[in-house]
Design an enzyme around this catalytic site. Structure first.
Site, PDB file in Angstrom:
ATOM      1  N   GLU A   1     -64.270 -98.451  10.035  1.00 43.49           N
ATOM      2  CA  GLU A   1     -65.002 -98.068   8.818  1.00 43.49           C
ATOM      3  C   GLU A   1     -64.113 -97.346   7.806  1.00 43.49           C
ATOM      4  O   GLU A   1     -64.371 -96.198   7.435  1.00 43.49           O
ATOM      5  CB  GLU A   1     -66.220 -97.207   9.170  1.00 43.49           C
ATOM      6  CG  GLU A   1     -67.286 -97.973   9.932  1.00 43.49           C
ATOM      7  CD  GLU A   1     -68.480 -97.103  10.335  1.00 43.49           C
ATOM      8  OE1 GLU A   1     -68.430 -95.880  10.126  1.00 43.49           O
ATOM      9  OE2 GLU A   1     -69.457 -97.663  10.854  1.00 43.49           O
TER      10      GLU A   1
ATOM     11  N   GLU B   1     -71.563-103.435  14.219  1.00 44.08           N
ATOM     12  CA  GLU B   1     -72.444-102.373  14.723  1.00 44.08           C
ATOM     13  C   GLU B   1     -73.837-102.635  14.180  1.00 44.08           C
ATOM     14  O   GLU B   1     -74.033-102.672  12.963  1.00 44.08           O
ATOM     15  CB  GLU B   1     -71.953-100.994  14.270  1.00 44.08           C
ATOM     16  CG  GLU B   1     -70.552-100.664  14.740  1.00 44.08           C
ATOM     17  CD  GLU B   1     -70.087 -99.255  14.357  1.00 44.08           C
ATOM     18  OE1 GLU B   1     -70.924 -98.486  13.829  1.00 44.08           O
ATOM     19  OE2 GLU B   1     -68.907 -98.946  14.563  1.00 44.08           O
TER      20      GLU B   1
END
Ligand SMILES: [Zn+2]
Ligand SMILES: [Zn+2]
Ligand SMILES: [Zn+2]
Lengths: 633, 633, 633
Positions: free
Chosen positions: B144, B315
């Site tokens: 991320e 995710e």
């Protein structure tokens, strides 16, 4: 117990020739106690090591000669400017790393050893001079620990002390890493000296890190106070107290109170309503000049617990204050009402802040019992009326309420560290529960979290206790009344970790909270028995009896034996219903009162207080706005 | 294309003897892939230079032995604490000048050469050890990028790198001064070493300065990722990916993606609704437990473009999360719905985050497929249901949607640097356009801003592109479908300057935006065809045909050939109308769907998703809340 | 007095060969004046000590040759980047301790001696070169002192200067301690070098400390300006001015103005409405494209006072601006209306900002009279219309309004330092009073706080003057008209202390404010004569006649002779009623105007302005939206 009135006085603010008249007017108003000295370090020690006791000696003479009992404060909340030349690094540091500088008060870091030694020195000096002076009937340590957000400091001194504290708690970095779960995100430390304070991290720090910093910070306050207590005890037999500030939960008041003889707190009903209560605009407008009808009562009961029965109001709002966002004046009669409410909750003394409004400096817009021109302010007559009324009342003995509420500072820290919902707050929840009980006319006692016996109470309220203590678990195990427990109860173990087996893991109760939800404002889920769940709900399973569900039948309230578990935050309607049902079951009367009316029983009397803006009828008697009534029990 | 399910797993969080059972349960739920390793630097290299591969070797063994394919992450988002002893200045610095410290994650500045070398070293070490291990079916770089606002850093390292970057861009201070317009306010520089970062200026910095800092910062992320890619490619043939975060626009994902094989993103529908979507309270309450019905789909289409066809959800939210302001639980069925929606948009793999809820550290309130006590959480059964359903479905081939939307990260930076209206935001506008198209049942493709051929699309949507690229201008010149362009299109040249001739200066279209207006909330200007203009309106003139005007007849929408220019921000009603008209003209069906219903076509099937809280009928079939349906095309 | 139009021009922004055409177009639009130079330091002195006058000489030649009169600005608001190499510590520091860096404008601390010397040097250089050039018809010092919150600086230079200032004010620390009341909270100082700036204190600093810092900071601005004035006077006989910014109250404009010949201000009606006016959303939507109907007029009257009769609008908004939260375009006609309104209030010159919209740098979204492509923007035709209309009008002589309002910068500081209610603001209150008077069709004059004669005015409005000056008290003593005074009048003595006898202590008026209350939004207390009290109320007693009370009969408005005291903040209804009654009593016509209509009398004409969005009838004449009308008196 005798009840008395007092006033906060700053002789150093006024010409010495005015003191005798001031003292005489206090006495003639029925005031018998006077608190002095707590901000006077600069007067007592104008230069480092150069003491000037003369003015204080003379002030005590004048006040005592007039018949007043003196409460003397240690002046450690306001170290003089020269202190900073000696200890340039004594200042606290805020969470963004900026020093919190000289120019107001409370400009010290609790962890700074140099300042702590200075505070010990001035305490010792005052204790030596006045400790055995019988005219001093009590001592106050410092002033409003924690006020202005002063418990948490991110200074180098705090960092160093925190590392030492952690080393003593955990003994090895490995143990700390295990306890905190530092395997997560590769956060492990090789040495205590690598650990920082939990501010300025990229995203939230480990909640275990943040929570330990809260525990550490609270203990620093306890230690600072204990240092003063230790010194004072060597020199005086007078009772010791500290004046806690309202809704200040950053340190453990029970722990500080354990070292003291009397708890006291500073009650500013209108300031608090404006400044530190979550309520609708309507509620705030309705109680604009009265203050919230439950905020003071909650604190009264809390400090009765902190003081193990002995407690005072050390500062009572007498008119408009200066520090809230908005500062209206009390409705006529409210000063009397607030005072009587304190006595109804068992206060020994109510001390008004302050005698005469100061014309200068930060608090010049804060009302006193006198206006700045020495004329009577409205509070004075109301105080005098209470003094007269007090004389007509018998002394009271301590009594026990039928209902108890458990209050826990560590839970406040836990939920601040990990709210999970942006508006979840422990104190807020406790006030909701307390309010609902009060709206049913109940009197309550507050219990600390390590209470080991609940058998004196037919009903016990336990909202949001992050971790149940071993004594409390034992007490619940044998409890035969009715305990309303939850939400979030027992949801944290050491290191702020989620315990497995999952919470609440209550003795004898087969119930598991598998998941939790925080709910934004405007979302309310109907509860099958009436009212709604707001802010917080939990997913429950287990063999416990399900008492109530949501609209889809999912369990929200469960029961096993004496324990009722609430898997959510009930709104006021639901809370009142649930508490009333528990009381009814236990044979305690619990009937909704008219809006704004509140009751409180002492050992001898039932008191009624009308917080409303319009008259209300109680037992056939009409109470005007701000009205107080009582009858013998 | 085969479709599969995966899960994120942290073997380092659990006792080693639990791994086999975990792996077996994953497999029995139909999960075939497992992502590991991306935060484990501290475990792999507990002391500088001391590697511990044993645990990771064994974890891979256990997982692969159970039949799981492993996705391995480089752990560079969480450098261990000892890294700071080696590189004390590696931390990013926030816009107020405060360092962003150790204690969570992403505590590094992309411009720090020392840290970059360390990241290369650990990547090299992992690549050497596992690069040729066939059980590792893909690699993820870092984690991320940009999360927690970590792209922009105001550190000394960033300053130095920015100056070098500017020197390479402009070659001389004079050239930079001309490009930025530094004659304004006497801002000219004599040397690149005089240039600061665009923070802490007295009032806003030069937008050219701020925009170049955004470009530079994005390129630093691209370079950091490219460094890892270069190392990995030397050691592995497995595909490389990065897991982008939702609504993270601070760097150019197309540019990072160009170095990778697969795009992936992290999809948290309920967290995003609470945390990062502009919507009314009503909308947020209505979709409280479902997430916004268009947010995920937009990202799915975006990452299909970033991955040039190959993309995953790395995710997937499986239950309540911990990081949004409020964190409710998904409606039963939503985990299945979200998963199927990703597949309907062409995902190869959907990986749930995470396997078991951790009982400790920052994310302990983040749900997993298992509760912390290892019992099944609701997401597990929904995942298993999808796994079963997947087996019954044919493989799918890539397909092309009839409508395209152009997405451009640099436009997001341009309008953040110069919003001109306090609530103007590029992503917000794009989501409005995308939503309107989806409410008409359309499937969309997303195109990068340097697309050079639009001929595959009958309708193209192009809101708010700050600067049209040369390929795009060429593509528009020959375009024969219908392009809806604007507002603010082509309004910026180099140096964030207003081009002359004035915007939009579209090929073949005689139209000029002479002035623009930003409009506060509550101001809506009727559009002659229906609906209103909100947030933004432009003053148009030129010879283009005027399609729609305001109430006073001033032009707001103009057309010339294939191009329709929108001189404002149409509300949802107007956008739907305009897009529907363009589609109808081009022979594409575009009919408003019932509230909450969304469609998406793959090459073989049409899927329907009910995001609503109540049942909805689609093609004669009743979809319950959170219902999913499909039929062959 | 002749009236003229001007325009702000930046020849340095454009190719030199464009200048002649620009100048010719200005002249043909009826513009006769042009302001140049105020941000051009970097062009004039590209390297330290190396002057380049050539371009400026030629620009003046071109402009003057076209017939334009030149206003020349000193460029001290934008020191070039090389200045920081010479004076690295010249930057101001914000209240949190962060330097305010290079990269925009106004990046200097007024207290920095080194920068002050540089500013003197460049002023001297410009004055020597152009001081005797008859084509320069006026000089402007610096630009918008205080804009971007630049008066208060917490830099080391400011600290040192503040200590010196205090030493001169108080002569001894003991005197300062007494004046500030530093006995409170042990805040006494032993030396001036112990005193810090009043930022970053734990809780609020002593208001005396904060207020003296405000006074000091204002005087630093005055001294900086006076330095420039002194230099300019030695070299030029042309009048000197400074362009003040709207609602900028951090320094005393009267004091700066006393050194100048002409006051001027920068009028951005639509920007101000969005950015700096407290008003309901409805009000802001209604006047979205017109600006507040009273904001400009108040400033016009204020700067007529600051300029002792001579004043200009130096920057007039010509279209949308770039700096407000939202930036809509003016309604057609508003540029003309704003211009005529300035003239109706006595402006000599109205200068539009700016000639051509810049395509680069910070203000590229700020409209000009030309679009960036040099085509006419709408403002140009409106300016030209005014130029034509002006020719048809006679010259005007100064006149006096029947009603005066007293404006005091020190009161703005006092109430910022000690608002006592979170939304109490001096300027806000003054605008409410001014608005109410304007809604009655009144023309007003503004008076400085040291006015010593009120006899020219039948009615005087005096809201919120913290301390009445000796001349003003004397003027009130002999005043025979009607003065509306209060609330908070005369409530502060030296050191921000509450005076005893208590306020307002007005000459000949037996009235005391014993207590005050601040009221939150939504609380309004009915006034017996109509309307309500909001924000603020006072408790009055004394022998003065009570004119009005609250619902319970408590006095709120009292009168003695010429003085009416308002013990609260009346809402618009009540203010209009009270002002109308005072006017009627004094024989001044005061009738409510239709919504949005405003009037203003010059010596020869009555002007009417329709700020509304719909037509309105005035004296039988229909004014369209944005309409202007006039008739001879
Ligand atoms: Zn001792
Ligand atoms: Zn800072
Ligand atoms: Zn000279």
């Amino acid at each position: 117990m005798k009840r008395s009135l007092g006033v906060c006085y700053y002789p150093e603010h006024w010409p010495e020739d005015q003191w005798p008249d001031d003292a005489a007017r206090m006495v003639s108003a029925g005031i018998s106690r006077v608190r002095i000295g707590e901000f006077a370090w600069g007067l007592i020690e104008p230069k480092p090591g150069v003491m000037d006791w003369g003015w204080l000696d003379r002030a005590i003479d004048v006040l005592a000669d007039a018949g007043l009992e003196v409460i003397l404060g240690t002046p450690t909340a306001t170290p003089p400017r020269w202190m900073l030349d000696r200890h340039p690094d004594m200042l606290a540091v805020d969470a963004t790393g900026h020093p919190r500088r000289f120019g107001s008060r409370r400009h010290y870091c609790f962890s700074h050893a140099g300042y702590r030694a200075e505070a010990a020195r001035i305490t010792e000096a005052m204790a030596r001079r006045y400790g055995r002076d019988g005219r001093i009937i009590a001592w106050q340590t410092d002033n409003e620990y924690g006020c202005h957000d002063t418990v948490l400091s991110y200074s180098p001194a705090a960092l160093s002390a925190f590392r030492n504290w952690l080393a003593q708690q955990y003994q090895s970095p490995e143990a700390l890493n295990r306890a905190w779960g530092n395997v997560f995100w590769s956060m492990a430390y090789d040495s205590f000296d690598q650990i920082g304070l939990p501010n300025l991290t990229v995203t939230e720090p480990n909640p275990a890190h943040a929570f330990d910093f809260r525990r550490f910070s609270s203990e620093q306050v306890v230690a600072f106070n204990r240092m003063q207590v230790g010194i004072l005890r060597r020199h005086t037999a007078a009772p010791l107290t500290h004046n806690y500030m309202g809704r200040e939960v950053a340190f453990d008041h029970f722990a500080v109170g354990a070292d003291l003889d009397i708890a006291s707190w500073d009650s500013y009903p209108i300031g608090f309503l404006s400044d530190r209560i979550e309520a609708s605009d309507n509620h705030k407008r309705h109680y604009l000049r009265q203050g919230d009808p439950d905020m003071q009562a909650l604190h009264h009961d809390l400090y009765r617990a902190v003081g193990r029965g002995r407690w005072w109001v050390m500062e009572q709002q007498p008119g408009p204050v200066n520090w809230a966002p908005w500062n209206p004046a009390p409705l006529p009669g409210m000063v009397r009402l607030w005072t009587w409410e304190a006595f109804a909750h068992g206060a020994e003394t109510v001390t008004y802040f302050r005698w005469r409004q100061a014309p200068f400096a930060q608090e010049q817009m804060h009302a006193g019992l006198l206006f700045p021109d020495s004329s009577d302010a409205p509070g004075l007559a109301e105080a005098a009326q209470v003094a007269t009324e007090l004389k007509a009342m018998p002394d009271v003995a301590p009594t026990r309420a039928p209902v108890a509420l458990v209050f826990d500072y560590a839970s406040a820290w836990a939920w601040q560290v990990q709210p999970q919902g942006a508006d979840f707050d422990y104190f807020r929840m406790v006030l909701c529960w307390y309010r609902a009980a009060r709206e049913l006319g109940l009197s309550l006692d507050i219990l600390p979290p390590d209470t080991n016996d609940l058998s004196d109470y037919a009903v016990v309220l336990m909202p949001g206790l992050a971790q149940l203590s071993a004594p409390m678990l034992a007490a619940l195990e044998s409890y035969e009344g009715r305990a309303l427990v939850g939400p979030r109860s027992n949801a944290k173990g050491a290191g702020m970790a989620t315990p497995v087996p999952l919470p609440p893991n209550l003795p004898g109760m087969d119930l598991r909270v598998s998941a939790v939800e925080s709910l934004p404002p405007g979302v309310a889920e109907p509860l099958s028995g009436g009212g709604t769940i707001v802010h917080w709900r939990e997913h429950l399973d287990g063999a416990a009896d399900i008492l109530e569900t949501d609209a889809a039948g999912a369990p929200l309230i469960a029961r096993m034996g004496a324990l009722t578990y609430l898997g959510g935050w009930p709104d006021d309607t639901a809370l009142r219903r649930l508490i009333a049902a528990a009381c009814t079951e236990q044979g305690i009367a619990a009937d909704p009162l008219p809006d704004g009316l509140r009751l409180r029983d002492t050992g001898s009397h039932r008191f009624a207080f009308n917080y409303g803006k319009t008259p209300v009828t109680w037992e056939g008697q009409v109470l005007p706005a701000a009205g107080v009534a009582w009858r013998a029990l």
